[in-house]
Write an enzyme that holds these catalytic residues in place. Structure first.
Site, mmCIF file in Angstrom:
data_model
loop_
_atom_site.group_PDB
_atom_site.id
_atom_site.type_symbol
_atom_site.label_atom_id
_atom_site.label_comp_id
_atom_site.label_asym_id
_atom_site.label_seq_id
_atom_site.Cartn_x
_atom_site.Cartn_y
_atom_site.Cartn_z
ATOM 1 N N CYS A 146 5.468 -2.705 9.273
ATOM 2 C CA CYS A 146 5.441 -1.709 8.190
ATOM 3 C C CYS A 146 5.830 -2.446 6.919
ATOM 4 C CB CYS A 146 6.429 -0.587 8.491
ATOM 5 S SG CYS A 146 6.720 0.516 7.096
ATOM 6 N N THR A 147 5.090 -2.186 5.846
ATOM 7 C CA THR A 147 5.318 -2.974 4.621
ATOM 8 C C THR A 147 6.630 -2.623 3.916
ATOM 9 O OG1 THR A 147 3.923 -1.402 3.402
ATOM 10 C CG2 THR A 147 2.869 -3.400 4.227
ATOM 11 N N HIS A 148 7.272 -1.541 4.332
ATOM 12 C CA HIS A 148 8.590 -1.240 3.766
ATOM 13 C C HIS A 148 9.684 -2.165 4.324
ATOM 14 C CE1 HIS A 148 6.748 2.546 2.440
ATOM 15 N NE2 HIS A 148 7.835 2.797 1.729
ATOM 16 N N GLU A 183 12.837 3.862 0.402
ATOM 17 C CA GLU A 183 12.430 4.659 -0.767
ATOM 18 C C GLU A 183 13.654 5.106 -1.580
ATOM 19 O OE1 GLU A 183 9.271 5.567 -1.906
ATOM 20 O OE2 GLU A 183 8.366 4.287 -0.373
ATOM 21 N N TYR A 191 3.878 8.371 5.526
ATOM 22 C CA TYR A 191 2.609 8.545 6.236
ATOM 23 C C TYR A 191 2.832 8.522 7.754
ATOM 24 C CZ TYR A 191 -0.463 7.529 2.143
ATOM 25 O OH TYR A 191 -1.148 7.553 0.962
ATOM 26 N N GLY A 192 3.824 7.753 8.167
ATOM 27 C CA GLY A 192 4.020 7.470 9.599
ATOM 28 C C GLY A 192 4.274 8.697 10.454
ATOM 29 N N ASP A 231 0.052 2.045 -1.134
ATOM 30 C CA ASP A 231 0.868 2.301 0.059
ATOM 31 C C ASP A 231 1.349 3.745 -0.051
ATOM 32 O OD1 ASP A 231 2.491 1.777 2.392
ATOM 33 O OD2 ASP A 231 4.233 1.639 1.072
ATOM 34 N N SER A 232 1.968 4.235 1.020
ATOM 35 C CA SER A 232 2.537 5.584 0.976
ATOM 36 C C SER A 232 3.651 5.673 -0.066
ATOM 37 C CB SER A 232 3.130 5.929 2.334
ATOM 38 O OG SER A 232 4.203 5.047 2.611
ATOM 39 N N CYS A 263 -0.577 -0.981 3.688
ATOM 40 C CA CYS A 263 0.154 -0.069 4.572
ATOM 41 C C CYS A 263 -0.461 -0.148 5.967
ATOM 42 C CB CYS A 263 0.035 1.342 4.009
ATOM 43 S SG CYS A 263 0.740 2.619 5.055
ATOM 44 N N ASN A 264 0.343 -0.472 6.949
ATOM 45 C CA ASN A 264 -0.161 -0.565 8.329
ATOM 46 C C ASN A 264 -0.620 0.796 8.839
ATOM 47 O OD1 ASN A 264 0.804 -3.434 9.551
ATOM 48 N ND2 ASN A 264 2.208 -2.717 7.979
ATOM 49 N N THR A 265 0.134 1.843 8.497
ATOM 50 C CA THR A 265 -0.186 3.188 8.988
ATOM 51 C C THR A 265 -1.517 3.668 8.422
ATOM 52 O OG1 THR A 265 2.207 3.556 8.854
ATOM 53 C CG2 THR A 265 0.828 5.474 9.321
HETATM 54 N N1 DGL Z 1 4.498 1.073 4.428
HETATM 55 C C1 DGL Z 1 3.842 1.852 5.432
HETATM 56 C C2 DGL Z 1 3.322 0.995 6.574
HETATM 57 O O1 DGL Z 1 3.128 -0.194 6.412
HETATM 58 C C3 DGL Z 1 4.718 2.930 5.976
HETATM 59 C C4 DGL Z 1 4.507 4.131 5.701
HETATM 60 C C5 DGL Z 1 5.050 5.430 5.909
HETATM 61 O O2 DGL Z 1 5.426 5.825 7.004
HETATM 62 O O3 DGL Z 1 5.005 6.060 4.898
HETATM 63 O O4 DGL Z 1 3.060 1.509 7.644
#
Ligand code: DGL
Length: 282
Positions: free
Chosen positions: A202-204, A170, A61-62, A29-30, A92-94
């Site tokens: 988003c996985t966060h 984070e 990443y977003g 993931d990011s 990570c969805n992004t």
């Molecule tokens: N965890 C990432 C997701 O599922 C997010 C990422 C990010 O913006 O860094 O999209």
């Protein structure tokens, strides 16, 4: 909702070597968001050796250009191939929106990605209004537009970028005043529009679940896809006869491209035990 990978009975690595069940699985993931997916995978597949990378140096990443995210995904996949993985999970969805097709074309191992649970949400809603909380990168992607076009037509789908939430996770600010203010700002308009089903895209965001639940109330259905991804990984491993024998206990290795001390603290905190984290430069 899962984006299915290809299904082959004999899976071959780029060098032409046959994949085998004792190889590890790569997950990235990011940053630390993908730990919410890792948890489901480890629970469902405790015999598997898992390698997790938090690409924290490039988070979030977003808000990056999709091409930058694509390039990061490539570098990470190359690293995983050097670690001899038998499958790759884009937690990570992004990153999935930016790079999943590209990864599947270039890496001859099962690549499992994730996308917001729009289809289950449309099936679950009674009010006919679903909210999707996700990064700008995911919401602006073509892949997401296709998903909504395909599965969202039977409900009103309201999008909400979760600007800043990834950074709050984070930083370990799961229930700070700032995080609460952000979530109130994002969720109240959705609730006012009659949303009864919320997709965490988003996985966060699952790490903010206590606050999200408090704000949304008990009646809102909240969906994320970590468990579905773990199921899909299991299915693909079994299809390729790549699942580790059940009598062994898998180990987990953590890597981060970010600051060592920060990564160590936040990963250990979220994983619930002190873990070792190796730093990598990619
Ligand atoms: N965890 C990432 C997701 O599922 C997010 C990422 C990010 O913006 O860094 O999209």
């Amino acid at each position: 909702m899962i984006r299915l990978g290809f299904k082959l009975n004999v899976l071959i690595e780029p060098e032409g070597k046959k994949l085998n069940s004792s190889q590890p699985i790569g997950i990235f993931d990011s940053g630390v968001g993908g730990l919410s997916v890792l948890e489901h995978i480890h629970r469902l597949l405790p015999a598997e050796d898992l390698i997790y990378i938090a690409d924290s140096a490039y988070m979030p990443y977003g808000s990056r250009h999709l091409n930058v995210v694509k390039e990061r995904c490539h570098l990470l996949a190359d690293f995983f191939i050097r670690q001899d993985v038998k499958a790759l999970v884009v937690a990570c969805n992004t990153a999935t929106a930016a790079a999943i097709e590209d990864l599947r074309q270039n890496f001859q191992i099962p690549v499992i990605g994730m996308e917001p649970a729009v289809k289950p949400a449309v099936e679950a809603t009674k009010a006919g209004v679903i909210g999707v909380l996700a990064t700008n990168g995911t919401l602006a992607s073509e892949k997401f537009s296709r998903l909504v076009k395909r599965f969202g037509s039977d409900a009103e789908v309201v999008f909400q970028p979760g600007e800043g939430l990834v950074e709050q996770v984070e930083a370990g600010h799961f229930d700070s005043d700032d995080t609460r203010k952000m979530l109130l700002m994002y969720l109240e308009p959705l609730l006012q529009q009659g949303m009864d089903t919320l997709v965490l895209g988003c996985t966060h965001y699952p790490f903010l679940m206590p606050l999200i639940r408090q704000i949304a109330g008990d009646d809102v259905v909240i969906l994320d896809t970590g468990d579905a991804i773990a199921e899909e990984l299991k299915r693909q491993l079994e299809a390729g006869q790549l699942n580790a024998p059940e009598d062994v206990k898998g180990c987990i290795r953590f890597f981060s491209s970010g600051d060592r001390e920060n990564s160590l603290n936040i990963i250990s905190r979220l994983w619930g035990v002190d873990v070792a984290v190796d730093t990598i430069k990619l």
